[in-house]
Design an enzyme around this catalytic site. Sequence first.
Site, PDB file in Angstrom:
ATOM      1  CB  ALA A 128      -0.927  -0.019   1.217  1.00  0.00           C
ATOM      2  CB  SER A 129       0.055   4.827  -0.142  1.00  0.00           C
ATOM      3  OG  SER A 129      -0.832   4.858   0.960  1.00  0.00           O
ATOM      4  CG  LEU A 130       0.446   4.944   4.656  1.00  0.00           C
ATOM      5  CD1 LEU A 130      -0.320   5.062   5.962  1.00  0.00           C
ATOM      6  CD2 LEU A 130       1.139   6.245   4.307  1.00  0.00           C
ATOM      7  N   GLY A 131       3.025   1.228   3.502  1.00  0.00           N
ATOM      8  CA  GLY A 131       3.899   0.129   3.885  1.00  0.00           C
ATOM      9  C   GLY A 131       3.686  -1.102   3.037  1.00  0.00           C
ATOM     10  CG  ASP A 142      -8.455   2.189   5.922  1.00  0.00           C
ATOM     11  OD1 ASP A 142      -9.062   2.492   4.881  1.00  0.00           O
ATOM     12  OD2 ASP A 142      -7.256   1.866   5.941  1.00  0.00           O
TER      13      ASP A 142
END
Length: 558
Positions: free
Chosen positions: A13-16, A162
């Site tokens: 994903a975008s963060l990890g 989320d």
Amino acid sequence: IYSELGPAPVAAASLGQVYKGKLKSNGDIVAVKVQRPAVLETVSIDLYILRRVGVALRSVPQINTDVVGLLDEWAERFFEELDYVKEGDNATKFAASIKDDLPQVVVPRTYSEYTRRKVITSQWLDGEKLSQSTADDVGDLVNIGVICYLKQLLDTGFFHADPHPGNLIRTPDGRLAILDFGLMTNIDDNIKFGMIEAIAHLIHRDYDAIVEDFVTLDFIPEGVDLKPILPPLARVFDQALEGGGAKNINFQEVAADLAQITFDYPFRIPPYFALIIRAIGVLEGIALVGNPEFALVDEAYPYISKRLLTDDSPRLRESLRYMVYGKGQVFDADRLIDVLEAFETFSVASRTSRGNMEGEAAAAATTAAAALGGFDLNQIFAQIQAGLTPPAGAASTARGGDQDAQTREALQFVLSPQGSIFREFLLDEAVKGIDALSRDNAARVLQQVGLGDATVPLLLPGALLPRSVRLSPRVTDDDRATVESVTKLLNFLLRGSRTADPSKVVRELGPLLPAVATEVLPELISRLNSRVAARTIREVFGDQLTSTPLAAGAASPR
């Protein structure tokens, strides 16, 4: 720490990124999420720029929404999402909050000893995305998900914000797994109660009250003139209520229409709601894939009914009163039966969410019997089944439910400790109904024997002359409506039918009387005596006393 760790991520994903591994200490298979390099620095710069833009937008008069407030709310949650220690704590807290009521919902365990701010180690769960599953139980799992999110929204207040398709998993054993607890928000009691109050007002199309609810929910600032906002809000909800009422409202469409109002009126989207609407929108979207007829408010209604019927908070008791009385003095039996039917639906769905545990219903009945001081609910239900045969062709009282089973469900609730609030309401209304029915019967008898207009003399303390008091009691339209509503409600509880036939209801109460007389009858008699005494005093001494002096032309005493 890890005896094995996959060379390539299994999810990104975008963060990890997430890797599959095995713990060296005990051989457990785990999911290891690692934060991407420089994410905190990159996000901080982006949020700073966006906030500067938000401050500039404050000078644009057409924008009523607090853009900076929305950004601040989102940014706070976003920075929390970057702290994996916080995420692990959130998962542990969330699992504890639903453990007792929703054992069919799985939350992966966090290994806190192997978790740091940029690395989190949690239990590995096999499964497939709920949105892509073709299993037969997907519909049941969606309903479990709805109950789970309603519990968060209206009960615990600890909300998973989320629930995108990758975070809702169907496990091989048919349970719902919820992943990723980085983005959470807390909802205070005022907002939770305000949402339920708004739904009660919406069912009655009481738009004046709904505008006030929007002040409570922080959509409208306090002190704003509400009159100009009322017409556009009424149009939005009138359109939404067409074709099925409140329970068929499309949540996403209403949210879009409300957002449009923010450009023309002092109406704003509060920061907390931005996270809620996103989460609910995703959940609704997943449900619509499997069921195009899915309506969120309709699915939420059973849980809301359960809260209204069982919660003893003053605000929710008032909401229940408003739900079934509206602004009148006589309760709407059909609307109350709708609430009871929805509660029955919730009870069935709740058992599904608890895994259809073998013997749970019998255990609950035994527990309820002990709490009621010796009531044997199973015996009562057997008496009902033996003595009360549902009418041929009677409709089921709950979606897909068996007639006898659903009737027993309602009675079990009424007689259980959980139904104490509703029993209080039922006793009060039964007293009103008995009082009104007895007066109506007395008036009919007196009329038949020619004494319908007869009066009797009554000497009041301090009066020089007696007054003539009408012998036949008054019976108002509200009294007759109360009798009809009470008999309809009792008939539903006993037989699952809404037919208002007082004679049948009296006969059907017979099998129950030996079991409940010691608990219900004394309280019923006490309340009936108090009501009759109070009404008699009011009619004799009150301003509405219909009396005339016996001596012609005599003046009434002052």
